[in-house]
Design an enzyme around this catalytic site. Structure first.
Site, PDB file in Angstrom:
ATOM      1  N   GLY A 121      -2.948  -7.719   2.484  1.00 60.92           N
ATOM      2  CA  GLY A 121      -2.526  -7.037   1.268  1.00 60.92           C
ATOM      3  C   GLY A 121      -1.032  -7.135   1.057  1.00 60.92           C
ATOM      4  O   GLY A 121      -0.278  -7.481   1.963  1.00 60.92           O
ATOM      5  N   LYS A 122      -0.601  -6.843  -0.167  1.00 62.26           N
ATOM      6  CA  LYS A 122       0.826  -6.832  -0.465  1.00 62.26           C
ATOM      7  C   LYS A 122       1.085  -5.869  -1.615  1.00 62.26           C
ATOM      8  O   LYS A 122       0.182  -5.527  -2.385  1.00 62.26           O
ATOM      9  CB  LYS A 122       1.325  -8.224  -0.830  1.00 62.26           C
ATOM     10  CG  LYS A 122       0.732  -8.807  -2.104  1.00 62.26           C
ATOM     11  CD  LYS A 122       1.316 -10.189  -2.375  1.00 62.26           C
ATOM     12  CE  LYS A 122       0.727 -10.773  -3.653  1.00 62.26           C
ATOM     13  NZ  LYS A 122       1.315 -12.109  -3.948  1.00 62.26           N
ATOM     14  N   GLY A 123       2.352  -5.429  -1.700  1.00 63.52           N
ATOM     15  CA  GLY A 123       2.726  -4.501  -2.764  1.00 63.52           C
ATOM     16  C   GLY A 123       4.087  -4.846  -3.309  1.00 63.52           C
ATOM     17  O   GLY A 123       4.560  -5.973  -3.196  1.00 63.52           O
ATOM     18  N   PHE A 157       7.216  -4.018  -2.443  1.00 66.62           N
ATOM     19  CA  PHE A 157       8.257  -4.464  -1.530  1.00 66.62           C
ATOM     20  C   PHE A 157       7.766  -4.451  -0.089  1.00 66.62           C
ATOM     21  O   PHE A 157       8.523  -4.270   0.849  1.00 66.62           O
ATOM     22  CB  PHE A 157       9.526  -3.601  -1.654  1.00 66.62           C
ATOM     23  CG  PHE A 157       9.255  -2.137  -1.843  1.00 66.62           C
ATOM     24  CD1 PHE A 157       9.427  -1.562  -3.081  1.00 66.62           C
ATOM     25  CD2 PHE A 157       8.814  -1.361  -0.789  1.00 66.62           C
ATOM     26  CE1 PHE A 157       9.171  -0.215  -3.266  1.00 66.62           C
ATOM     27  CE2 PHE A 157       8.571  -0.002  -0.972  1.00 66.62           C
ATOM     28  CZ  PHE A 157       8.750   0.571  -2.218  1.00 66.62           C
ATOM     29  N   GLY A 158       6.487  -4.636   0.108  1.00 63.81           N
ATOM     30  CA  GLY A 158       5.947  -4.653   1.455  1.00 63.81           C
ATOM     31  C   GLY A 158       4.595  -5.323   1.499  1.00 63.81           C
ATOM     32  O   GLY A 158       4.020  -5.654   0.467  1.00 63.81           O
ATOM     33  N   LYS A 159       4.101  -5.520   2.717  1.00 59.05           N
ATOM     34  CA  LYS A 159       2.821  -6.195   2.905  1.00 59.05           C
ATOM     35  C   LYS A 159       2.015  -5.478   3.967  1.00 59.05           C
ATOM     36  O   LYS A 159       2.518  -4.606   4.682  1.00 59.05           O
ATOM     37  CB  LYS A 159       3.038  -7.651   3.276  1.00 59.05           C
ATOM     38  CG  LYS A 159       3.728  -8.445   2.171  1.00 59.05           C
ATOM     39  CD  LYS A 159       3.863  -9.904   2.537  1.00 59.05           C
ATOM     40  CE  LYS A 159       4.539 -10.666   1.391  1.00 59.05           C
ATOM     41  NZ  LYS A 159       4.710 -12.095   1.716  1.00 59.05           N
ATOM     42  N   VAL A 160       0.745  -5.880   4.086  1.00 54.58           N
ATOM     43  CA  VAL A 160      -0.148  -5.298   5.080  1.00 54.58           C
ATOM     44  C   VAL A 160      -0.832  -6.418   5.828  1.00 54.58           C
ATOM     45  O   VAL A 160      -1.289  -7.389   5.223  1.00 54.58           O
ATOM     46  CB  VAL A 160      -1.208  -4.384   4.418  1.00 54.58           C
ATOM     47  CG1 VAL A 160      -2.164  -3.832   5.471  1.00 54.58           C
ATOM     48  CG2 VAL A 160      -0.551  -3.247   3.658  1.00 54.58           C
ATOM     49  N   LYS A 215       1.528  -1.841   7.818  1.00 55.63           N
ATOM     50  CA  LYS A 215       2.203  -1.890   6.524  1.00 55.63           C
ATOM     51  C   LYS A 215       3.694  -2.003   6.798  1.00 55.63           C
ATOM     52  O   LYS A 215       4.277  -1.140   7.476  1.00 55.63           O
ATOM     53  CB  LYS A 215       1.906  -0.619   5.718  1.00 55.63           C
ATOM     54  CG  LYS A 215       2.721  -0.452   4.438  1.00 55.63           C
ATOM     55  CD  LYS A 215       2.355   0.869   3.773  1.00 55.63           C
ATOM     56  CE  LYS A 215       3.279   1.195   2.614  1.00 55.63           C
ATOM     57  NZ  LYS A 215       2.936   2.483   1.963  1.00 55.63           N
ATOM     58  N   ASP A 275      -1.913   9.787  -6.939  1.00 58.64           N
ATOM     59  CA  ASP A 275      -2.245   8.411  -7.346  1.00 58.64           C
ATOM     60  C   ASP A 275      -3.631   8.011  -6.848  1.00 58.64           C
ATOM     61  O   ASP A 275      -3.831   6.901  -6.367  1.00 58.64           O
ATOM     62  CB  ASP A 275      -1.188   7.432  -6.829  1.00 58.64           C
ATOM     63  CG  ASP A 275      -1.201   6.113  -7.603  1.00 58.64           C
ATOM     64  OD1 ASP A 275      -1.719   6.100  -8.742  1.00 58.64           O
ATOM     65  OD2 ASP A 275      -0.697   5.108  -7.079  1.00 58.64           O
ATOM     66  N   LYS A 311      -7.017   6.531  -7.178  1.00 63.21           N
ATOM     67  CA  LYS A 311      -7.661   5.537  -8.034  1.00 63.21           C
ATOM     68  C   LYS A 311      -8.456   4.603  -7.130  1.00 63.21           C
ATOM     69  O   LYS A 311      -8.269   4.627  -5.896  1.00 63.21           O
ATOM     70  CB  LYS A 311      -6.616   4.766  -8.853  1.00 63.21           C
ATOM     71  CG  LYS A 311      -5.537   4.074  -8.031  1.00 63.21           C
ATOM     72  CD  LYS A 311      -4.484   3.427  -8.932  1.00 63.21           C
ATOM     73  CE  LYS A 311      -3.370   2.785  -8.112  1.00 63.21           C
ATOM     74  NZ  LYS A 311      -2.328   2.167  -8.976  1.00 63.21           N
ATOM     75  N   ASN A 371      -6.791   2.786  -4.268  1.00 62.99           N
ATOM     76  CA  ASN A 371      -6.270   3.567  -3.156  1.00 62.99           C
ATOM     77  C   ASN A 371      -7.366   4.294  -2.384  1.00 62.99           C
ATOM     78  O   ASN A 371      -7.104   5.307  -1.726  1.00 62.99           O
ATOM     79  CB  ASN A 371      -5.226   4.573  -3.666  1.00 62.99           C
ATOM     80  CG  ASN A 371      -3.972   3.885  -4.153  1.00 62.99           C
ATOM     81  OD1 ASN A 371      -3.686   2.754  -3.778  1.00 62.99           O
ATOM     82  ND2 ASN A 371      -3.220   4.557  -5.015  1.00 62.99           N
TER      83      ASN A 371
END
Length: 431
Positions: free
Chosen positions: A27-29, A31-34, A49, A143, A145, A148
């Site tokens: 995963g990624k977001g 400013f970071g990744k998993v 993370k 948040d 949803k 998440n």
């Protein structure tokens, strides 16, 4: 896969990245990744993370990262993705979390279309259990949803991503706009002041979307969506029986009550969760068995397939200039010579090891007193208003809250940021 370290690992010292073998990215977001990691001594799998400090500073998200780190230390629940370790090196901050191999509900919703009521019913009960726990810890997620909510290998649902979560006080309301617009409660968008009740509205939107494969309130732009959420009545499909039972409809209607004082799960602090437990939709459900994860979900993810976007792994190894590697920290960093933001991270993003440290609360006890208009005494409220901003329907965003913020020596108030959409996977058996 993973980097090797020729020197022996000191498992008795502070936890760091050398304690883990690095596996695939999932995963990624913003400013970071998993990615999946394996603890070298226990052989347990976790989700790592990691967040680049430079991007944190650029997006002015230092305070949010510290706040998320502290909130996660307070949480330990069967239906939440729990923090196991936290640490940093010179370039990144790391969260080591329960690993969920079943993927997020957005992934399954997009691939399967609407989901069967039987599946959604158990998830609703599990998520309600998680939300009631957060309320007891004085935490608003803000948040909730499908993105998440993560499934473990058995199909149990877990709440994740506390990037915009905050503490609440019984004495004052928040007025900042935070979260994803389509899932925001009307009291947030109407700037009336809000508290933990908003998470139960978001749960209603999530369940509606899972059952009907659409959200209850929509709009071509942010203004139309805002007005729909605040003013429009619920409109169920004419062929409702093809989607769900009347009991499910009644449960959704209760959660999507615009008045937070009348909303299901929120009607009073003493009766809130009892109203959930006693609702006809959950007739026959053994809540004690649910809390101990003894109920087998009807939906079990296919573990022979990747329950996440496999492009994350390609991106990590082909597109990233500096892929994550084990690296030693600089010895004895001089805090006085650091940039203020890096010093703040150094001092406040502290090491956490669930096998050695007791969880502690950072709840700000000494807040200024302001009466909430959601209290049970019906007293008038003083609500401090925050500034407005432009919102996008599908973007997680947050502005500074003018209510519920801690004193400077207690916690760091939130700054504008974008929350990460984490696709961690399977929950480890480490509780």
């Amino acid at each position: 896969m993973g980097a090797c370290c020729s020197e022996p690992v000191n498992f008795d010292g502070e936890v760091d990245l050398f304690h883990f073998d690095l596996h695939r990215a999932v995963g990624k977001g913003a400013f970071g990744k998993v990615r999946v990691v394996e603890h070298k001594r226990t052989k347990k799998l976790y989700a790592l993370k990691y967040i680049e400090k430079a991007k944190c500073i650029k997006q002015k998200a230092i305070a949010n990262i510290i706040q998320e780190r502290r909130l996660l230390e307070e949480i330990d629940h069967p239906y939440i993705v729990n923090l196991r370790y936290a640490f940093q090196d010179d370039e990144n901050c790391f969260f080591v979390l329960d690993l969920m191999l079943g993927g997020d509900l957005r992934f399954h919703l997009e691939r399967r279309g609407r989901l069967e009521e039987e599946h959604v019913r158990l998830w609703a009960a599990e998520l309600a259990s998680g939300l009631d726990y957060l309320r007891s810890q004085r935490i608003i997620h803000r948040d909730l949803k499908p993105d998440n909510i993560l499934l473990d290998a058995q199909g149990h649902a877990h709440i994740t991503d506390f990037n915009v979560a905050i503490h609440y006080s019984e004495r004052r309301l928040h007025t900042s706009v935070a979260g994803s617009m389509a899932y925001m409660a009307p009291e947030i968008l109407a700037r009336q002041g809000y508290s933990w009740h908003v998470d139960w509205w978001s749960l209603g939107v999530v369940l509606w979307e899972l059952i009907f494969h659409r959200r209850p309130f929509d709009g071509r732009n942010a203004d139309r969506m805002t007005q729909a959420i605040i003013n429009d009545a619920l409109r169920y499909p004419q062929n409702l029986s093809e989607y769900c039972t009347e009991e499910a409809k009644d449960f959704l209607t209760g959660l999507l009550e615009k008045n937070p004082k009348l909303r299901l799960g929120c009607r009073s602090r003493s009766r809130g969760i009892d109203d959930i437990h006693e609702h006809p939709w959950f007739a026959g459900l053994d809540w004690d068995a649910l809390e101990s994860k003894e109920i087998q979900p009807a939906f079990v993810p296919d573990m022979k397939k990747a329950n996440f976007d496999v492009s994350h792994e390609l991106d990590e190894f082909l597109m990233v200039e500096k892929p994550l590697t084990h690296s030693k920290r600089k010895a004895n960093p001089d805090l006085e010579k650091m940039k203020p933001e890096l010093r703040q991270l150094e001092e406040q993003f502290t090491v956490y090891d669930f096998s050695k440290n007791q969880r502690m609360s950072y709840y700000p006890h000494n807040q200024p007193i302001t009466t909430s208009n959601h209290n049970e005494d019906g007293e008038p409220a003083t609500v401090l208003q925050s500034t407005t901003n432009t919102m996008l329907p599908t973007t997680t965003m947050v502005e500074r809250s003018s209510a519920g913020s801690p004193l400077p020596d207690e916690r760091i108030p939130p700054h504008p940021t974008i929350s990460m959409d984490i696709h961690d996977s399977r929950r480890s058996d480490s509780r």
